[in-house]
Design an enzyme around this catalytic site. Sequence first.
Site, PDB file in Angstrom:
ATOM      1  N   HIS A  92     -17.682-117.766 -24.403  1.00  0.00           N
ATOM      2  CA  HIS A  92     -17.304-117.927 -22.991  1.00  0.00           C
ATOM      3  C   HIS A  92     -17.071-116.588 -22.303  1.00  0.00           C
ATOM      4  O   HIS A  92     -17.234-116.496 -21.082  1.00  0.00           O
ATOM      5  CB  HIS A  92     -16.052-118.803 -22.888  1.00  0.00           C
ATOM      6  CG  HIS A  92     -16.317-120.240 -23.217  1.00  0.00           C
ATOM      7  ND1 HIS A  92     -16.885-121.109 -22.326  1.00  0.00           N
ATOM      8  CD2 HIS A  92     -16.113-120.945 -24.366  1.00  0.00           C
ATOM      9  CE1 HIS A  92     -17.013-122.304 -22.878  1.00  0.00           C
ATOM     10  NE2 HIS A  92     -16.544-122.236 -24.119  1.00  0.00           N
TER      11      HIS A  92
ATOM     12  N   ASP B 183     -18.579-115.678 -18.715  1.00  0.00           N
ATOM     13  CA  ASP B 183     -17.837-115.129 -17.574  1.00  0.00           C
ATOM     14  C   ASP B 183     -18.486-113.846 -17.070  1.00  0.00           C
ATOM     15  O   ASP B 183     -18.546-113.598 -15.858  1.00  0.00           O
ATOM     16  CB  ASP B 183     -16.390-114.874 -17.969  1.00  0.00           C
ATOM     17  CG  ASP B 183     -15.625-116.165 -18.189  1.00  0.00           C
ATOM     18  OD1 ASP B 183     -16.123-117.233 -17.769  1.00  0.00           O
ATOM     19  OD2 ASP B 183     -14.525-116.112 -18.781  1.00  0.00           O
TER      20      ASP B 183
ATOM     21  N   GLU C 291     -21.503-123.089 -12.993  1.00  0.00           N
ATOM     22  CA  GLU C 291     -22.491-122.017 -12.879  1.00  0.00           C
ATOM     23  C   GLU C 291     -23.326-122.192 -11.618  1.00  0.00           C
ATOM     24  O   GLU C 291     -24.415-121.639 -11.507  1.00  0.00           O
ATOM     25  CB  GLU C 291     -23.407-121.986 -14.112  1.00  0.00           C
ATOM     26  CG  GLU C 291     -24.342-123.171 -14.254  1.00  0.00           C
ATOM     27  CD  GLU C 291     -23.693-124.356 -14.965  1.00  0.00           C
ATOM     28  OE1 GLU C 291     -24.449-125.237 -15.386  1.00  0.00           O
ATOM     29  OE2 GLU C 291     -22.454-124.417 -15.101  1.00  0.00           O
TER      30      GLU C 291
ATOM     31  N   ASN D  54     -23.056-119.814 -23.185  1.00  0.00           N
ATOM     32  CA  ASN D  54     -21.679-119.979 -23.676  1.00  0.00           C
ATOM     33  C   ASN D  54     -21.658-120.327 -25.155  1.00  0.00           C
ATOM     34  O   ASN D  54     -20.858-119.788 -25.932  1.00  0.00           O
ATOM     35  CB  ASN D  54     -20.980-121.079 -22.874  1.00  0.00           C
ATOM     36  CG  ASN D  54     -20.427-120.570 -21.562  1.00  0.00           C
ATOM     37  OD1 ASN D  54     -20.126-119.387 -21.429  1.00  0.00           O
ATOM     38  ND2 ASN D  54     -20.305-121.451 -20.586  1.00  0.00           N
TER      39      ASN D  54
ATOM     40  N   ASP E  29     -28.482-122.285  -9.404  1.00  0.00           N
ATOM     41  CA  ASP E  29     -27.903-122.677 -10.682  1.00  0.00           C
ATOM     42  C   ASP E  29     -28.442-121.747 -11.765  1.00  0.00           C
ATOM     43  O   ASP E  29     -29.668-121.556 -11.871  1.00  0.00           O
ATOM     44  CB  ASP E  29     -28.257-124.127 -11.015  1.00  0.00           C
ATOM     45  CG  ASP E  29     -27.459-124.636 -12.199  1.00  0.00           C
ATOM     46  OD1 ASP E  29     -26.370-125.173 -11.974  1.00  0.00           O
ATOM     47  OD2 ASP E  29     -27.930-124.485 -13.343  1.00  0.00           O
TER      48      ASP E  29
END
Length: 440
Positions: free
Chosen positions: A324, A328, A354, A319, A311
């Site tokens: 965002h 990404d 994630e 974010n 994780d």
Amino acid sequence: MKRHRTAIRTRLWLAAALPALLAAAALLGVFLSRYSDDLTEAWQERARVAALQLAGAAEFPLFANDTETLSRLVEASRKGDAQLRAVAVYDARGRQLAAAGSPEGPPLPFDQQEHVRLDRQLTVLVPIASGTARVDLFIETNGAAPRNPDGGVRGYALVQLSLDSLEQRRSELLAWTVLATGGAMLLAGLLSTIIASRVTRPIGHISQVVESIGNGLLSARTEPARCGALAELAQGVNEMAAQVAMNQQELRRQIDLATGELRQQKDAAEQAARFDSLTQVLGRRGFTEQAESEIQRCMRYPHALSLIMIDIDHFKAINDTHGHAAGDAVLLHFAQLLMRELRECDVVGRIGGEEFAVLLPDSGVEQAMRVAERMRASAVATQIHVRGQPLNFSASFGVAEFLPQELTLDSLLARADAALYEAKRQGRNRVLLASPPGAA
């Protein structure tokens, strides 16, 4: 004498006309009963194929509750066939989701069965069956999977076909048959006894061929040389049989083409569902399939197998702070980092936002811990740039080894996930080993 000759001519005319009349009646009956039924069945099959094609294409949008795509599908289906009066898609409870045109007549029952109704229009209703994919094919952003109250049926596809062209073809068939009958009668009356004797056999031959065609033997043909004065009729039957066979072949070709297109669409959808579109690693479904297959192999032929749950730390903050697009970029870079650190036989999947999972075949817990530590160090040492600004990130790892007493992937995932949760609780950016099954 004259009266006697008239009687003879009458008898000869009847001798010639009666067989012709009987043959023509048989021809008329065979054409009207056999070919008309075949034509109706072909029309029904055409509507059914259109409904099945719509059902196959609508399965995925119906599963995703994508009414916009369903609307485009029904509009395209109706525009693709001028005889379609109405096309509609319903959900499993019979509620209309998309329609092109207005279906006429009483509604058909939504009872998970295929229905065909023939009245002023030809109406076909087929159920849209759910595929074999798991429910967790996709993880939606709101965390909820679409429901299917009817189990195997997700909805229904309805196609309503106009019968105007069918009636026109039946009228043409009747006119052609009547014309052929009149010609045979005229020919029999003119040629009298001589022609009568020559007509009996050709009529029998033609009737036999027509009956064979009516029974589905489309390769049957008459021999015009044996038919004498009825050679033209025999040739007409041959032309008709060739046209029928051509129509049947074209219908089969269209069905095969539609089936092939549906199969390609299904394969493409399944392939897209197996991989994550952003990172190009396996998605949850693809990872689950390979992991379960590897566990089955491990149970048949005992060998080491380890799982790493990963994780990215503070991903929400990335974010919120950088946007965002930056998130990404981190996901894509991290997936590439994992692939560089692993072997070709290892399996990588993105199973959450994630969250990633790595399956290590033929790897014990010590080797898995080393691999996880190597990936953790690589993540910490990595720096990416977002709009010219450097961005660092780290990740937490939970490692679990598959043990014989746990028989499912879910148990292995749960232990690795528990170790990952403990690593995050202890401050993140670390690798922890999962406890064995049943341990406190």
